[in-house]
Design an enzyme around this catalytic site. Sequence first.
Site, PDB file in Angstrom:
ATOM      1  CG  ASN A  87      38.126  46.249  37.748  1.00 47.21           C
ATOM      2  OD1 ASN A  87      38.288  45.044  37.901  1.00 47.21           O
ATOM      3  ND2 ASN A  87      38.934  46.987  37.002  1.00 47.21           N
ATOM      4  CD  GLU A  88      42.645  46.464  38.104  1.00 43.91           C
ATOM      5  OE1 GLU A  88      42.918  47.543  37.562  1.00 43.91           O
ATOM      6  OE2 GLU A  88      43.158  45.376  37.775  1.00 43.91           O
ATOM      7  CD  GLN A 110      38.720  47.791  29.407  1.00 44.49           C
ATOM      8  OE1 GLN A 110      38.357  47.242  30.436  1.00 44.49           O
ATOM      9  NE2 GLN A 110      39.951  47.682  28.964  1.00 44.49           N
ATOM     10  CG  HIS A 120      35.928  47.255  34.713  1.00 44.55           C
ATOM     11  ND1 HIS A 120      36.212  45.919  34.837  1.00 44.55           N
ATOM     12  CD2 HIS A 120      37.070  47.829  34.246  1.00 44.55           C
ATOM     13  CE1 HIS A 120      37.461  45.694  34.457  1.00 44.55           C
ATOM     14  NE2 HIS A 120      38.003  46.843  34.091  1.00 44.55           N
TER      15      HIS A 120
HETATM   16  C1  BGC Z   1      41.810  46.400  34.126  1.00 38.06           C
HETATM   17  C2  BGC Z   1      41.353  46.250  32.696  1.00 38.06           C
HETATM   18  C3  BGC Z   1      42.528  46.491  31.765  1.00 38.06           C
HETATM   19  C4  BGC Z   1      43.601  45.489  32.076  1.00 38.06           C
HETATM   20  C5  BGC Z   1      44.811  45.535  31.165  1.00 38.06           C
HETATM   21  C6  BGC Z   1      43.150  45.774  34.415  1.00 38.06           C
HETATM   22  O1  BGC Z   1      43.831  46.498  35.356  1.00 38.06           O
HETATM   23  O2  BGC Z   1      40.828  45.935  35.011  1.00 38.06           O
HETATM   24  O3  BGC Z   1      40.295  47.131  32.465  1.00 38.06           O
HETATM   25  O4  BGC Z   1      42.155  46.462  30.435  1.00 38.06           O
HETATM   26  O5  BGC Z   1      44.051  45.699  33.380  1.00 38.06           O
HETATM   27  O6  BGC Z   1      45.535  46.702  31.320  1.00 38.06           O
END
Ligand code: BGC
Length: 432
Positions: free
Chosen positions: A181-182, A43, A137
């Site tokens: 991540n997530e 990003q 990520h």
């Molecule tokens: C993510 C980020 C994203 C942010 C805002 C999160 O779920 O980890 O990469 O930019 O949300 O949408």
Amino acid sequence: MNRREFAAAGLAGAAAMAGSAKAAGGKPFPTGFQWGVATAAHQIEGNNVNSDFWLMEHLKPTPFAEPSGDACDSYHRYEEDIALVAKLGLTTYRYSIEWARIEPEPGAWSIAELDHYRRMAESCRKLGLRPLATLHHFTAPRWLAAKGGWDDPATPGRFAAYADKATRAMGDLLDGVCTINEPNGPVEEWALRGDKATPGADAFAAFAAKAAGSSKFSTYGLGDAVKTRDGMIAGHKQARAAIKATRPHLPVGITLALTDLTAAPGGEDLYKHVYAASRTPFYEAVRGDDFVGVQSYTRVRVGPAGKLAPTERVLPMHYEYWPQALEACVREAARETHCPVLVTENGIGTENDAERIAYTEAALAGLRRCIADGVDVRGYIHWSLMDNFEWLEGYRPKFGLVAVDRTTFKRTPKPSAWRLGEIAKTNGAGVG
Ligand code: BGC
């Protein structure tokens, strides 16, 4: 208002509010509480040309609003960015290292890229910051996607090999590692849609596979949601073991995308299904980790046929303004995992920086209530340091505390950046 005036106003405001927090019996944030900001490689770095996302961004047609391109050129400007984090008065920088750069071809490890990310950790340490590195990520090498990504049973082992290389290269300097991540995000969306993939995802995956010269193509959010979930859980466990084998004391955790998920009348059964598919497996998997990363932005109310329409103000990211989510999600994660909680992301995509300040302070008030009730919360890391490439949405949503000129890459802190810095310097005096 210039920076000095803002800081003065912020401090005065903080002092006044500190009085009222005391009067209300508010406890301070614990000593050593971490205050930080987060970013992700793809990003902000720019030109992540070997990644699966770069390939998808450049397909015609593509669902991406625009390609990531140079992003914020942070690959070259990371020292300036890290210096800014320190200047704001924060303690922690959470960033991600890019697998697609470190392993550009299967088994071909780039020493130069590992050195690059080691230098980032060194830059943090030199300025007294705690570097928290995320290994994955969302983005991955395009070759991995062409082998089926997280749908492929060999991927957890490949991820553990990458975790091992990263730990050997920079583990001595890191303050902690977030593995994935997530990983629960795609399966929550899938379950909310009645166990259905995103419309058009399969056709796009087939199209991307052709472009990648493969018979399959699977990435975060594009593959089979259940296989991705199970692959990522296995990947987390194997990576954790690989990291601990070299650095037993290096804290390791996973970061979960947590909406404040509740059942509306009639939605109880679907709510239970969504929770069982997308939360319980992760909560069980992370028990025994050093921390659980909570990432919270908004709420989801589950009705009989899926998500209910928002009733609160809708933000540019199409979801509701709901700063109360952080408190609810931190309580849920702590109750379910028995792990110390680190808020690894919380923030708001808005053009209105005053709204960002209000959202952040409201979220922190909720966090303070968790701590007052005895929840073990170790830190608050805001998303994001700077305006950046917001995936499918491109550069339109503004999550940054710092604005970035898209042509010169000049960084300009917004009032919210100084405000979070003041909150950090006073360890949350006046919040809540
Ligand atoms: C993510 C980020 C994203 C942010 C805002 C999160 O779920 O980890 O990469 O930019 O949300 O949408």
